[in-house]
Design a protein around this motif. Structure first.
Motif, mmCIF file in Angstrom:
data_model
loop_
_atom_site.group_PDB
_atom_site.id
_atom_site.type_symbol
_atom_site.label_atom_id
_atom_site.label_comp_id
_atom_site.label_asym_id
_atom_site.label_seq_id
_atom_site.Cartn_x
_atom_site.Cartn_y
_atom_site.Cartn_z
ATOM 1 N N PHE A 1 -7.959 42.055 -26.092
ATOM 2 C CA PHE A 1 -8.386 41.543 -24.795
ATOM 3 C C PHE A 1 -8.614 42.698 -23.820
ATOM 4 O O PHE A 1 -9.533 42.661 -23.002
ATOM 5 C CB PHE A 1 -7.376 40.554 -24.215
ATOM 6 N N GLY A 2 -7.781 43.725 -23.916
ATOM 7 C CA GLY A 2 -7.987 44.908 -23.082
ATOM 8 C C GLY A 2 -9.356 45.522 -23.302
ATOM 9 O O GLY A 2 -10.006 45.982 -22.356
ATOM 10 N N ARG A 3 -9.835 45.518 -24.543
ATOM 11 C CA ARG A 3 -11.182 46.031 -24.841
ATOM 12 C C ARG A 3 -12.256 45.040 -24.393
ATOM 13 O O ARG A 3 -13.289 45.434 -23.856
ATOM 14 C CB ARG A 3 -11.315 46.334 -26.329
ATOM 15 N N ALA A 4 -12.014 43.740 -24.602
ATOM 16 C CA ALA A 4 -12.991 42.706 -24.244
ATOM 17 C C ALA A 4 -13.171 42.591 -22.730
ATOM 18 O O ALA A 4 -14.227 42.170 -22.260
ATOM 19 C CB ALA A 4 -12.560 41.359 -24.823
ATOM 20 N N ARG A 5 -12.160 42.970 -21.992
ATOM 21 C CA ARG A 5 -12.219 42.885 -20.524
ATOM 22 C C ARG A 5 -13.429 43.639 -19.971
ATOM 23 O O ARG A 5 -14.081 43.174 -19.038
ATOM 24 C CB ARG A 5 -10.920 43.433 -19.943
ATOM 25 N N ALA A 6 -13.759 44.773 -20.544
ATOM 26 C CA ALA A 6 -14.908 45.545 -20.062
ATOM 27 C C ALA A 6 -16.213 44.790 -20.270
ATOM 28 O O ALA A 6 -17.148 44.921 -19.475
ATOM 29 C CB ALA A 6 -14.962 46.901 -20.764
ATOM 30 N N ILE A 7 -16.283 43.997 -21.322
ATOM 31 C CA ILE A 7 -17.498 43.227 -21.600
ATOM 32 C C ILE A 7 -17.721 42.193 -20.512
ATOM 33 O O ILE A 7 -18.790 42.125 -19.898
ATOM 34 C CB ILE A 7 -17.407 42.535 -22.975
ATOM 35 N N ILE A 8 -16.713 41.373 -20.259
ATOM 36 C CA ILE A 8 -16.861 40.296 -19.280
ATOM 37 C C ILE A 8 -17.023 40.863 -17.869
ATOM 38 O O ILE A 8 -17.776 40.328 -17.064
ATOM 39 C CB ILE A 8 -15.701 39.287 -19.393
ATOM 40 N N ALA A 9 -16.331 41.961 -17.585
ATOM 41 C CA ALA A 9 -16.404 42.562 -16.253
ATOM 42 C C ALA A 9 -17.787 43.131 -15.942
ATOM 43 O O ALA A 9 -18.144 43.277 -14.773
ATOM 44 C CB ALA A 9 -15.348 43.659 -16.111
ATOM 45 N N SER A 10 -18.570 43.405 -16.975
ATOM 46 C CA SER A 10 -19.909 43.968 -16.764
ATOM 47 C C SER A 10 -20.967 42.895 -16.500
ATOM 48 O O SER A 10 -22.108 43.236 -16.191
ATOM 49 C CB SER A 10 -20.328 44.782 -17.992
ATOM 50 N N MET A 11 -20.600 41.632 -16.594
ATOM 51 C CA MET A 11 -21.574 40.547 -16.495
ATOM 52 C C MET A 11 -21.913 40.228 -15.035
ATOM 53 O O MET A 11 -21.022 40.217 -14.180
ATOM 54 C CB MET A 11 -21.045 39.293 -17.184
ATOM 55 N N PRO A 12 -23.178 39.929 -14.750
ATOM 56 C CA PRO A 12 -23.561 39.519 -13.397
ATOM 57 C C PRO A 12 -22.791 38.269 -12.976
ATOM 58 O O PRO A 12 -22.622 37.331 -13.755
ATOM 59 C CB PRO A 12 -25.058 39.208 -13.523
ATOM 60 N N GLY A 13 -22.275 38.292 -11.759
ATOM 61 C CA GLY A 13 -21.550 37.153 -11.222
ATOM 62 C C GLY A 13 -20.061 37.162 -11.500
ATOM 63 O O GLY A 13 -19.328 36.334 -10.966
ATOM 64 N N PHE A 14 -19.573 38.089 -12.328
ATOM 65 C CA PHE A 14 -18.144 38.174 -12.626
ATOM 66 C C PHE A 14 -17.388 38.589 -11.376
ATOM 67 O O PHE A 14 -17.771 39.522 -10.696
ATOM 68 C CB PHE A 14 -17.896 39.189 -13.742
ATOM 69 N N GLY A 15 -16.292 37.865 -11.078
ATOM 70 C CA GLY A 15 -15.523 38.163 -9.876
ATOM 71 C C GLY A 15 -14.105 38.627 -10.126
ATOM 72 O O GLY A 15 -13.386 38.951 -9.190
ATOM 73 N N GLY A 16 -13.658 38.637 -11.374
ATOM 74 C CA GLY A 16 -12.316 39.094 -11.692
ATOM 75 C C GLY A 16 -11.648 38.175 -12.695
ATOM 76 O O GLY A 16 -12.118 37.073 -12.968
ATOM 77 N N LEU A 17 -10.529 38.662 -13.264
ATOM 78 C CA LEU A 17 -9.770 37.841 -14.198
ATOM 79 C C LEU A 17 -8.311 38.250 -14.193
ATOM 80 O O LEU A 17 -7.969 39.361 -13.788
ATOM 81 C CB LEU A 17 -10.336 37.910 -15.629
ATOM 82 N N THR A 18 -7.477 37.329 -14.636
ATOM 83 C CA THR A 18 -6.082 37.627 -14.951
ATOM 84 C C THR A 18 -5.768 36.963 -16.284
ATOM 85 O O THR A 18 -6.254 35.869 -16.573
ATOM 86 C CB THR A 18 -5.081 37.117 -13.891
ATOM 87 N N LEU A 19 -4.983 37.627 -17.090
ATOM 88 C CA LEU A 19 -4.474 37.073 -18.335
ATOM 89 C C LEU A 19 -2.960 37.143 -18.240
ATOM 90 O O LEU A 19 -2.401 38.228 -18.063
ATOM 91 C CB LEU A 19 -4.972 37.867 -19.552
ATOM 92 N N SER A 20 -2.298 35.995 -18.323
ATOM 93 C CA SER A 20 -0.837 35.925 -18.230
ATOM 94 C C SER A 20 -0.291 35.280 -19.489
ATOM 95 O O SER A 20 -0.904 34.381 -20.056
ATOM 96 C CB SER A 20 -0.420 35.082 -17.019
#
Length: 143
Positions: free
Chosen positions: A67-86
């Protein structure tokens, strides 16, 4: 209407939640229902909590690393505003994923319809047992 599970993300617009098993406005398999949800949520911020994903027992550390690696993928997408994984304290193999998008379309048509989503899937989907259900909820209240 769904329960509130997030914070306001834009000028008086209530966010819509995208995620797993929490109740609320759902993108249904019926195409007419999907269009109705998309029409209702057009140009509104989207916030997505997901209780679930449940991860294959014993693979939690590998999932978190991926997930740490996948975070960069989603964060690069237009309209992405942030995420938390708990991680759930009572059930350590269960997670809460909260993702914020500028609009529902940024998530459904943008991210889910992108080539980058295929890499996200490759990195993460084999960890899920069972695969989480994605729902969309409107924010009703905040405190």
């Amino acid at each position: 209407m769904g329960q509130q599970h997030g914070h306001p993300t834009g000028a008086g617009r209530p966010p819509v939640e995208v995620g797993g098993v929490r109740a609320g406005r759902v993108e249904r398999a019926d195409p007419r229902g999907r269009r109705a949800v998309r029409r209702a949520q057009r140009d509104r911020p989207v916030t997505g909590p997901a209780r679930g994903p449940a991860v294959v027992p014993g693979r939690e550390a590998q999932f978190e690393d991926a997930f740490g690696r996948a975070r960069a993928i989603i964060a690069s997408m237009p309209g992405f505003g942030g995420l938390t994984l708990s991680r759930c304290v009572e059930r350590p193999g269960t997670y809460l994923l909260l993702v914020t998008w500028r609009s529902l379309e940024d998530y459904t048509d943008g991210f889910r319809g992108s080539a980058q989503y295929q890499e996200w899937r490759r990195l993460l989907h084999h960890f899920y047992d069972p695969f989480p259900v994605v729902e969309h909820d409107e924010q009703v209240l905040t405190a």
